[in-house]
Design an enzyme around this catalytic site. Structure first.
Site, mmCIF file in Angstrom:
data_model
loop_
_atom_site.group_PDB
_atom_site.id
_atom_site.type_symbol
_atom_site.label_atom_id
_atom_site.label_comp_id
_atom_site.label_asym_id
_atom_site.label_seq_id
_atom_site.Cartn_x
_atom_site.Cartn_y
_atom_site.Cartn_z
ATOM 1 N N LYS A 1 24.789 -39.399 23.395
ATOM 2 C CA LYS A 1 26.327 -39.828 23.330
ATOM 3 C C LYS A 1 26.442 -39.596 24.827
ATOM 4 C CE LYS A 1 30.018 -41.044 21.514
ATOM 5 N NZ LYS A 1 30.102 -42.125 20.178
ATOM 6 N N CYS B 1 6.171 -24.009 17.510
ATOM 7 C CA CYS B 1 6.159 -23.485 16.023
ATOM 8 C C CYS B 1 4.920 -24.287 15.174
ATOM 9 C CB CYS B 1 7.515 -23.803 15.198
ATOM 10 S SG CYS B 1 8.759 -22.265 15.313
ATOM 11 N N TYR B 2 5.477 -25.114 14.360
ATOM 12 C CA TYR B 2 4.627 -25.935 13.496
ATOM 13 C C TYR B 2 3.469 -26.324 14.358
ATOM 14 C CZ TYR B 2 2.269 -28.693 9.987
ATOM 15 O OH TYR B 2 1.308 -29.492 9.301
ATOM 16 N N GLU C 1 14.292 -24.928 22.606
ATOM 17 C CA GLU C 1 15.315 -26.056 22.603
ATOM 18 C C GLU C 1 16.509 -25.831 22.045
ATOM 19 O OE1 GLU C 1 12.564 -25.889 20.838
ATOM 20 O OE2 GLU C 1 12.662 -26.559 18.795
ATOM 21 N N HIS D 1 11.807 -21.375 19.354
ATOM 22 C CA HIS D 1 12.344 -22.516 19.549
ATOM 23 C C HIS D 1 13.095 -22.568 20.684
ATOM 24 C CE1 HIS D 1 11.587 -24.697 16.050
ATOM 25 N NE2 HIS D 1 11.863 -23.590 15.494
ATOM 26 N N ASP E 1 30.561 -46.272 22.223
ATOM 27 C CA ASP E 1 29.399 -46.996 22.198
ATOM 28 C C ASP E 1 29.212 -48.547 22.492
ATOM 29 O OD1 ASP E 1 28.835 -44.347 21.553
ATOM 30 O OD2 ASP E 1 28.427 -44.727 19.526
ATOM 31 N N GLY F 1 7.978 -27.784 12.381
ATOM 32 C CA GLY F 1 8.200 -28.687 11.003
ATOM 33 C C GLY F 1 8.139 -27.740 9.746
#
Ligand code: XMP
Length: 513
Positions: free
Chosen positions: A369, A81-82, A171, A169, A227, A54
């Site tokens: 998606k 991180c944060y 991710e 990170h 969708d 964050g």
């Protein structure tokens, strides 16, 4: 309920990527704001918790903190991180303010433990860093797992308390071995079983939709996109004939779209379909509106009014409305619930009027998606429907930049049709995640024959992406771009210039508005 992971969102632009990585491991996860209490977390029963990164500093006032008692809930916690800094601060480690680091960095693995299982001690790995403060000293009882010259504590762990932290990170794709770190945390440390699949999702959803709708009538607005088609197919499986689908021609559709949707729908979905031409009404409401969010609000509101009217006309007395809302829409629109910044209000979440008469069924609310596409295939929908490029709810209104008029829409439709036709002809449609033309609100000077022209500019956008959250511009072969540009300028009256958009997301977005 399968094993699941709770992600607390401290506002990082990468929070959704964490969810993606965990879902890819076939483990269910959800993102929630850090205002949740430890008691709520316990009742939610996660197998593990991730604290996202964050933008805040642990030294600032009024910043989001750890819910009291969270680290003692008794399940493994990974701070990114944060999230790591909060964990370090609470456990008495040292967090040093300042010294921004942003971009690729190389770290050296020091101790492997469970989090770095499969890595060699002493090995150097590339990671993506994005932080202001950093942890300088691990808390007592924590082991140092990785460091760099600039970053003395790139990762730490307390195996006894099952607390873990990484200062980078894992991710994002720029951390090439990040997936292994997520697998280590989710599967190895938290012990989750990778059982979350489209099949199990369909079963659970069908049961949930049946329970929600009972014997009441349900309507679904079809947009022709992936969708709403998948949402309709799922609800149709759950409630059969109780479902009526309504396809609204908003006047903001692509060329020939209404006909092609009708054809595909009748062939594949087989529920009742009502087609309504409401283009005059939509264009009226959009007249003179230039601001993108205002366009979305008006379109959202008009949609609902048209539905209500159509339902009355169809005499079905429906009390439920199906929406093809996806997880990224939910997160990007949830300004009040979490700190992730609102980028765009996607109309199927943010723009619904408060006095709407329907209750919502949003069966895809938890999916990304590509997961929706898997579910669609599993439901037996054809590749033609499931493999289509995404199309935004507000349609061409957010691709005719500025004021939306019928003339400008027609011009854009013609350019867009040529663009897509050439992409298909070149066999590139499936390589591209989304491609479309945009009509710019500027005119440019050109020369045609011997005469000066002063006409419109069309921008072409084509991106590759996994889920729309990040995207790269697509590197077309030059001759394809050349052919598209020639055809648009020669065949679409009123266009004398074509430009190609070479911006990635972030920092740009996929749509221009
Ligand atoms: P952006 O422009 O936010 O787009 O990078 C990401 C994806 O979302 C689609 N999009 C929308 N879809 N209503 C929708 O249903 C909207 O208001 C909206 N705005 C963007 C966009 O086409 C891309 O696929």
């Amino acid at each position: 309920m399968d094993d699941r992971i709770l992600i607390l969102d401290y506002g990082s632009q990468f929070t959704q990527h964490i969810a993606r990585r965990i879902r890819e491991l076939r483990v269910y996860c959800e993102i929630h704001p850090p205002t949740a209490s430890a008691e709520w977390v316990r009742q939610w029963r996660p197998r593990g918790i991730v604290l996202s990164g964050g933008p805040a500093s642990v030294y600032d006032e009024g910043v989001p903190r750890l819910p009291p008692g969270l680290l003692e809930v008794g399940v493994p916690v990974l701070g990114v991180c944060y999230g790591m800094q909060l964990m370090a601060q609470q456990r008495g480690g040292r967090v040093v303010p300042g010294r921004r680091e942003y971009g690729r960095a190389e770290i050296q693995v020091r101790g492997t433990g469970e989090l770095f299982f499969g890595f060699e001690s002493g090995e150097h790995i590339t990671v993506w860093a994005s932080h202001g403060d950093h942890v300088d000293e691990p808390p007592a009882g924590f082991e140092l797992l990785a460091s760099t010259a600039d970053l003395p504590v790139a990762a730490f762990a307390s195996a006894a308390d099952r607390l873990y932290g990484v200062q980078f990170h894992p991710e994002v794709a720029h951390t090439p071995r990040g997936t292994e770190i997520w697998a280590n945390f989710v599967l190895r440390i938290c012990g989750c079983e990778p059982t979350w699949t489209p099949g199990s999702f369909i079963e659970e959803s069908v049961a949930r939709i049946r329970a929600q709708a009972g014997s009441q009538q349900v309507i679904c607005g079809l947009s022709g996109g992936v969708d709403s088609s998948v949402a309709a197919a799922l609800v149709h499986r759950a409630v059969g004939d109780q479902l009526t689908c309504i396809f609204v021609d908003t006047g903001l559709l692509r060329k020939g779209e209404r006909e092609s949707v009708e054809r595909a729908f009748r062939r594949e979905l087989g529920s009742r379909l009502v087609v309504v031409d409401a283009s005059a009404q939509f264009l009226d409401r959009l007249a003179g509106v230039e601001e993108p969010e205002e366009k979305r609000r008006r379109i959202g509101a008009s949609f609902i009014r048209v539905f209500e009217q159509s339902v009355q006309d169809a005499g079905s007395g429906a009390s439920f409305l199906v929406q093809g809302t996806l997880y990224p829409d939910v997160i990007e629109s949830q300004s009040v619930r979490g700190p992730s910044a609102v980028i765009k209000t996607h109309h199927n979440v943010g723009g619904l009027p408060e006095d709407m008469k329907f209750r919502l069924i949003e069966p895809l609310r938890e999916l990304f998606k590509d997961e929706v596409r898997h579910v669609g295939r599993e439901l037996g929908l054809s590749e033609e429907l499931v493999g289509r490029h995404p199309f935004p709810g507000p349609g061409l209104a957010i691709r005719v930049l500025g004021d939306v008029t019928r003339e400008r829409l027609d011009l854009l439709r013609d350019a867009d049709a040529i663009y897509l036709e050439e992409i298909r002809a070149a066999g590139l449609y499936d390589d591209i995640w989304q491609a479309f033309a945009v009509l710019l609100p500027v005119r440019s000077v050109g020369v045609m024959g011997d005469a000066r022209t002063y006409e419109n500019v069309v921008a072409l956008r084509a991106v590759t992406s996994r889920d729309g959250m990040t995207a790269d511009w697509y590197p077309f072969p030059h001759e394809v771009l050349g052919r598209i540009s020639n055809r648009i300028i020669n065949e679409v009256a009123g266009v004398n210039r074509v430009v190609y958009d070479v911006s990635s997301k972030p920092p740009a977005t996929i749509e221009w508005e």
